[in-house]
Motif scaffolding. Structure first.
Motif, short mmCIF file in Angstrom:
data_model
loop_
_atom_site.label_atom_id
_atom_site.label_comp_id
_atom_site.label_asym_id
_atom_site.label_seq_id
_atom_site.Cartn_x
_atom_site.Cartn_y
_atom_site.Cartn_z
N ARG A 1 -21.24 -8.06 -53.08
CA ARG A 1 -20.16 -8.74 -52.35
C ARG A 1 -19.91 -8.05 -51.01
O ARG A 1 -19.67 -8.70 -49.99
CB ARG A 1 -18.89 -8.75 -53.21
CG ARG A 1 -17.68 -9.36 -52.55
CD ARG A 1 -17.83 -10.85 -52.32
NE ARG A 1 -16.58 -11.41 -51.87
CZ ARG A 1 -16.47 -12.38 -50.99
NH1 ARG A 1 -17.54 -12.95 -50.49
NH2 ARG A 1 -15.29 -12.84 -50.62
N ARG A 2 -20.00 -6.74 -50.97
CA ARG A 2 -19.85 -6.00 -49.71
C ARG A 2 -20.93 -6.43 -48.71
O ARG A 2 -20.64 -6.64 -47.53
CB ARG A 2 -19.96 -4.49 -49.94
CG ARG A 2 -18.76 -3.86 -50.59
CD ARG A 2 -19.08 -2.41 -50.94
NE ARG A 2 -17.98 -1.80 -51.63
CZ ARG A 2 -17.08 -1.01 -51.05
NH1 ARG A 2 -17.17 -0.73 -49.78
NH2 ARG A 2 -16.09 -0.49 -51.75
N ARG A 3 -22.17 -6.53 -49.20
CA ARG A 3 -23.28 -6.96 -48.33
C ARG A 3 -23.03 -8.37 -47.80
O ARG A 3 -23.27 -8.66 -46.63
CB ARG A 3 -24.61 -6.90 -49.08
CG ARG A 3 -25.23 -5.52 -49.11
CD ARG A 3 -26.70 -5.56 -49.50
NE ARG A 3 -26.95 -6.27 -50.73
CZ ARG A 3 -26.89 -5.74 -51.95
NH1 ARG A 3 -26.59 -4.46 -52.09
NH2 ARG A 3 -27.15 -6.46 -53.02
N GLU A 4 -22.52 -9.24 -48.68
CA GLU A 4 -22.23 -10.62 -48.28
C GLU A 4 -21.23 -10.64 -47.13
O GLU A 4 -21.42 -11.34 -46.14
CB GLU A 4 -21.67 -11.37 -49.50
CG GLU A 4 -21.44 -12.83 -49.29
CD GLU A 4 -20.88 -13.50 -50.54
OE1 GLU A 4 -20.09 -14.44 -50.37
OE2 GLU A 4 -21.21 -13.07 -51.66
N LEU A 5 -20.17 -9.85 -47.24
CA LEU A 5 -19.15 -9.79 -46.19
C LEU A 5 -19.71 -9.15 -44.92
O LEU A 5 -19.27 -9.48 -43.81
CB LEU A 5 -17.92 -9.03 -46.68
CG LEU A 5 -17.11 -9.71 -47.79
CD1 LEU A 5 -16.04 -8.77 -48.32
CD2 LEU A 5 -16.49 -11.01 -47.31
N ASP B 1 -10.84 -9.40 -50.45
CA ASP B 1 -11.98 -8.49 -50.60
C ASP B 1 -12.17 -7.62 -49.37
O ASP B 1 -12.52 -6.44 -49.48
CB ASP B 1 -13.26 -9.27 -50.91
CG ASP B 1 -13.29 -9.83 -52.33
OD1 ASP B 1 -12.41 -9.45 -53.14
OD2 ASP B 1 -14.18 -10.64 -52.63
N ARG B 2 -11.94 -8.18 -48.18
CA ARG B 2 -12.05 -7.38 -46.95
C ARG B 2 -11.02 -6.25 -46.96
O ARG B 2 -11.32 -5.12 -46.53
CB ARG B 2 -11.84 -8.24 -45.71
CG ARG B 2 -13.03 -9.07 -45.33
CD ARG B 2 -12.85 -9.74 -43.97
NE ARG B 2 -13.80 -10.81 -43.82
CZ ARG B 2 -13.52 -12.10 -44.00
NH1 ARG B 2 -12.29 -12.49 -44.27
NH2 ARG B 2 -14.46 -13.01 -43.86
N SER C 1 -12.30 1.01 -51.50
CA SER C 1 -12.23 0.91 -52.95
C SER C 1 -13.57 0.47 -53.52
O SER C 1 -14.31 -0.27 -52.89
CB SER C 1 -11.15 -0.09 -53.36
OG SER C 1 -11.21 -0.35 -54.73
N ASP C 2 -13.87 0.95 -54.70
CA ASP C 2 -15.10 0.54 -55.39
C ASP C 2 -14.88 -0.73 -56.21
O ASP C 2 -15.76 -1.13 -56.98
CB ASP C 2 -15.60 1.66 -56.31
CG ASP C 2 -16.08 2.87 -55.52
OD1 ASP C 2 -16.53 2.67 -54.37
OD2 ASP C 2 -16.00 3.99 -56.05
#
Length: 199
Positions: free
Chosen positions: A151-155, A136-137, A144-145
């Motif tokens: 999930r982006r916020r989580e990372l 995901d990173r 990429s969308d």
């Protein structure tokens, strides 16, 4: 580390490598580990005989640990190294998940309430989580969308120090696994060539 020939131990944050604490006297960070449990630049420099001060140089895919593993012919030493690396990866992933949860809850640092559930996680589940996080990173890095905003916020909550160390360990783990697979394949090819043909 010892199985690869590094004469080094961490005991109560201090080095037991024979330097008699000389490095510790000049290091505010006690020479080996920070209060977060991260290995320090001083320790990395010490371990690599002054060659590196960062995780990637020491643990990364072409780091010092991988270079030492490359010259070992002993399957047992390589298996032991992979086992220790996997254990270290799982410990770091527990840290990453704990800090991620703490930051998402606006806490300064993880407490026992946050850490306890992570301690119960099985290593295979942690390794799967590491792979998922890493994938995901990479996708997020490529802008990429394909990764959901949640999930982006989580990372984004990840602690940079723990993530850097984790990614370097993961790169070393994957490279040593690759080297081991190549070595075993070569060994089996030699065995099949040397085997007498049955007519």
């Amino acid at each position: 580390m010892l199985s690869l020939g590094f004469q080094f131990q961490f005991v109560d944050h201090y080095c037991r490598c024979g330097c008699n604490g000389k490095e510790a006297e000049i290091a505010k960070d006690k020479h080996c580990l920070t209060d977060k449990g991260n290995i320090t630049k001083v320790a990395i420099r010490h371990l690599s005989n002054g060659k590196f001060e960062n995780y990637r140089g020491f643990w990364g895919a072409v780091g010092e640990v991988v270079q030492k593993a490359r010259v070992f012919d002993s399957e047992e030493v390589v298996k032991q190294t992979l086992s220790f690396l996997k254990s270290a990866l799982c410990d770091r992933q527990r840290d990453v998940l704990s800090w991620r949860d703490a930051k998402s809850q606006h806490r300064k640092k993880p407490d026992d309430e946050i850490r306890r559930p992570k301690d119960k996680m099985l290593n295979d589940a942690l390794m799967n989580q590491i792979r998922k996080d890493e994938n995901d990173r990479m996708v997020v890095k490529d802008n990429s969308d394909a990764v959901l905003e949640s999930r982006r916020r989580e990372l984004d909550y990840d602690d940079e120090d723990h993530t850097t160390m984790l990614r370097s360990l993961f790169a070393a783990y994957n490279e040593i696994q690759r080297l081991r697979a190549v070595r075993l394949e070569t060994m089996f090819e030699k065995m099949s060539v040397q085997a007498p043909s049955r007519v």
